[in-house]
Design an enzyme around this catalytic site. Sequence first.
Site, PDB file in Angstrom:
ATOM      1  N   ASP A 176       0.905  -1.138   0.000  1.00  0.00           N
ATOM      2  CA  ASP A 176       0.000   0.000   0.000  1.00  0.00           C
ATOM      3  C   ASP A 176       0.946   1.189   0.000  1.00  0.00           C
ATOM      4  OD1 ASP A 176      -1.421   2.307   0.935  1.00  0.00           O
ATOM      5  OD2 ASP A 176      -3.059   0.950   1.445  1.00  0.00           O
ATOM      6  N   HIS A 177       1.076   1.854  -1.151  1.00  0.00           N
ATOM      7  CA  HIS A 177       2.185   2.812  -1.251  1.00  0.00           C
ATOM      8  C   HIS A 177       2.028   3.985  -0.283  1.00  0.00           C
ATOM      9  CE1 HIS A 177      -0.432   5.123  -3.978  1.00  0.00           C
ATOM     10  NE2 HIS A 177       0.375   6.138  -3.798  1.00  0.00           N
ATOM     11  N   HIS A 239      -5.681   2.914   1.059  1.00  0.00           N
ATOM     12  CA  HIS A 239      -4.811   3.998   1.538  1.00  0.00           C
ATOM     13  C   HIS A 239      -5.406   4.747   2.738  1.00  0.00           C
ATOM     14  CE1 HIS A 239      -2.850   3.085  -2.142  1.00  0.00           C
ATOM     15  NE2 HIS A 239      -3.559   3.866  -2.932  1.00  0.00           N
TER      16      HIS A 239
HETATM   17  C1  BG6 Z   1      -3.393   4.837  -6.442  1.00  0.00           C
HETATM   18  C2  BG6 Z   1      -4.736   4.976  -7.098  1.00  0.00           C
HETATM   19  O1  BG6 Z   1      -3.397   3.744  -5.567  1.00  0.00           O
HETATM   20  O2  BG6 Z   1      -3.114   6.032  -5.711  1.00  0.00           O
HETATM   21  C3  BG6 Z   1      -4.747   6.182  -8.037  1.00  0.00           C
HETATM   22  O3  BG6 Z   1      -5.033   3.801  -7.843  1.00  0.00           O
HETATM   23  C4  BG6 Z   1      -4.309   7.417  -7.290  1.00  0.00           C
HETATM   24  O4  BG6 Z   1      -6.033   6.373  -8.599  1.00  0.00           O
HETATM   25  C5  BG6 Z   1      -3.022   7.178  -6.518  1.00  0.00           C
HETATM   26  O5  BG6 Z   1      -4.127   8.453  -8.242  1.00  0.00           O
HETATM   27  C6  BG6 Z   1      -2.724   8.359  -5.621  1.00  0.00           C
HETATM   28  O6  BG6 Z   1      -1.446   8.245  -5.098  1.00  0.00           O
HETATM   29  P1  BG6 Z   1      -0.665   9.519  -4.556  1.00  0.00           P
HETATM   30  O7  BG6 Z   1       0.571   8.946  -3.987  1.00  0.00           O
HETATM   31  O8  BG6 Z   1      -0.428  10.405  -5.748  1.00  0.00           O
HETATM   32  O9  BG6 Z   1      -1.565  10.164  -3.547  1.00  0.00           O
END
Ligand code: BG6
Length: 484
Positions: A176-177, A239
């Site tokens: 989960d980045h 997230h």
């Molecule tokens: C991803 C989603 O997991 O997270 C995308 O699939 C989204 O739709 C992205 O744009 C957002 O990541 P960050 O790091 O830019 O907030």
Amino acid sequence: QQTAPFDYVIFGGTGDLTMRKLLPALYNQLRIGHVPEDARIIGTARSELSCDEYRERAREALEHFLPPAHKDAALIERFLKKVHYITLDGTKSDHNWDDLHALLEQSPADRIRVFYFSTAPQLFEAISENLHRFNFITPQSRVVLEKPIGTDSASARAINEGVSRFFKEEQIFRIDHYLGKETVQDIIALRFANPVFNAVWSAEHIQSIQITAAETVGVEGRAAYYDTSGALRDMIQNHLLQVLSLCAMEAPADLGADSVRDAKVKVLKALRPIPADKVAQETLRAQYVAGEMAGSKVPGYLEELGTESATETYAVMRAYVDTPRWKDVPFYIRTAKRSHKKVSEVVVTFKKTASSLFGKDGEHNRLVIRLQPDEGFGLALNIKNPSAADFSLQHGAMDGRFAPADGSLIPDSYERLMLDAVRGYPALFIRRDEVEAAWAWVEPTLQTWAANKVPMTHYPAGSYGPEEARKFIASTGDAWHEDM
Ligand code: BG6
């Protein structure tokens, strides 16, 4: 510090995520000396490409996605020498597995292998089965699973079951980045390393917590995926519920993987269920229509899609964590595409001090944790109005930054996580019970929305969101941060 030598095998090696995030992340870790010289990165996908053609694509991706300060022509060459490509359909047992074998055999048998599944989740089990069938899974192997893990509880369970037939839980790294974001980890530091927050972190002093992730982008080239997902599945189930669990968890015994994940899963399991008959009251969904952004007209979601759809591009949920610490404190979770600005933040609103000293109460103390951009935190306080003869109060603010002290850029979230998988450190990855608990909580809302029992609201692209969102939060006595 530098990891042990590794072979990183990426399924979905020609995909957008690999090009945009995974290769730049590994490049940057090489740049700062964390990737050993004999590490290898092996892209695999169905496209018929030579290794040189793949390296060329990788080069273009690095040129395009690396921040200018990190681009270094000689280093890019050094990085590309570590990159290999094999045309391979991971779901087919009669495909080029021999080529992968030949490549991996060049490394010592006990070398760390990471298989990164950056593919549709329906393929995870079949790829795992082939890796098992052809003896690729060694004791030193791990598998990284990209999100989404399923589209509901049943499919998540099936994927987890499928992969765990071939990999042990300790070998499975569900990414989960958001957990790889330094600023998200700062939630743990701010809460538990600072008595000024730790001592007041409960319903006794906190009125509400807002968790927002808004983006200016629309669905870009991903409409086919996005339309089957929607904002709730795409951002909240994973997230934002992870951010919520970090905000709400009890202090873990230590920062070991099990302690942190035990603490988080307790939060997810303590989320007050939102039964079908409460969904209309406790959630809000919306879709963007045509609007204007930075002076240009942008089409609405349905126009981009070219067809009818009941997929939301904006979602809000009001959550309660039923533990003594959080008695009746609302957590507002909100996400949007095509919002007026990109912002991910946590806003903690403290209760007002009831005091007769100043004639009237001051304003709420408020802690804003800016996850991105402008990474840092702000604390709104009451101070004395210096130009008033009486003791009236005015707003005072403190601001802090999360930027590294040496002026370097905050590392991208994938950098830390990709190497944590090599190191076998799973604290910042999601355990199976967490994924399943998160699905269980959002599921009644997904079902009620799918049955069209909650009206779809609308907002112009480039706006702050649907008007209804203001009434939604006001109904529990709060206002959105940008309206405060
Ligand atoms: C991803 C989603 O997991 O997270 C995308 O699939 C989204 O739709 C992205 O744009 C957002 O990541 P960050 O790091 O830019 O907030």
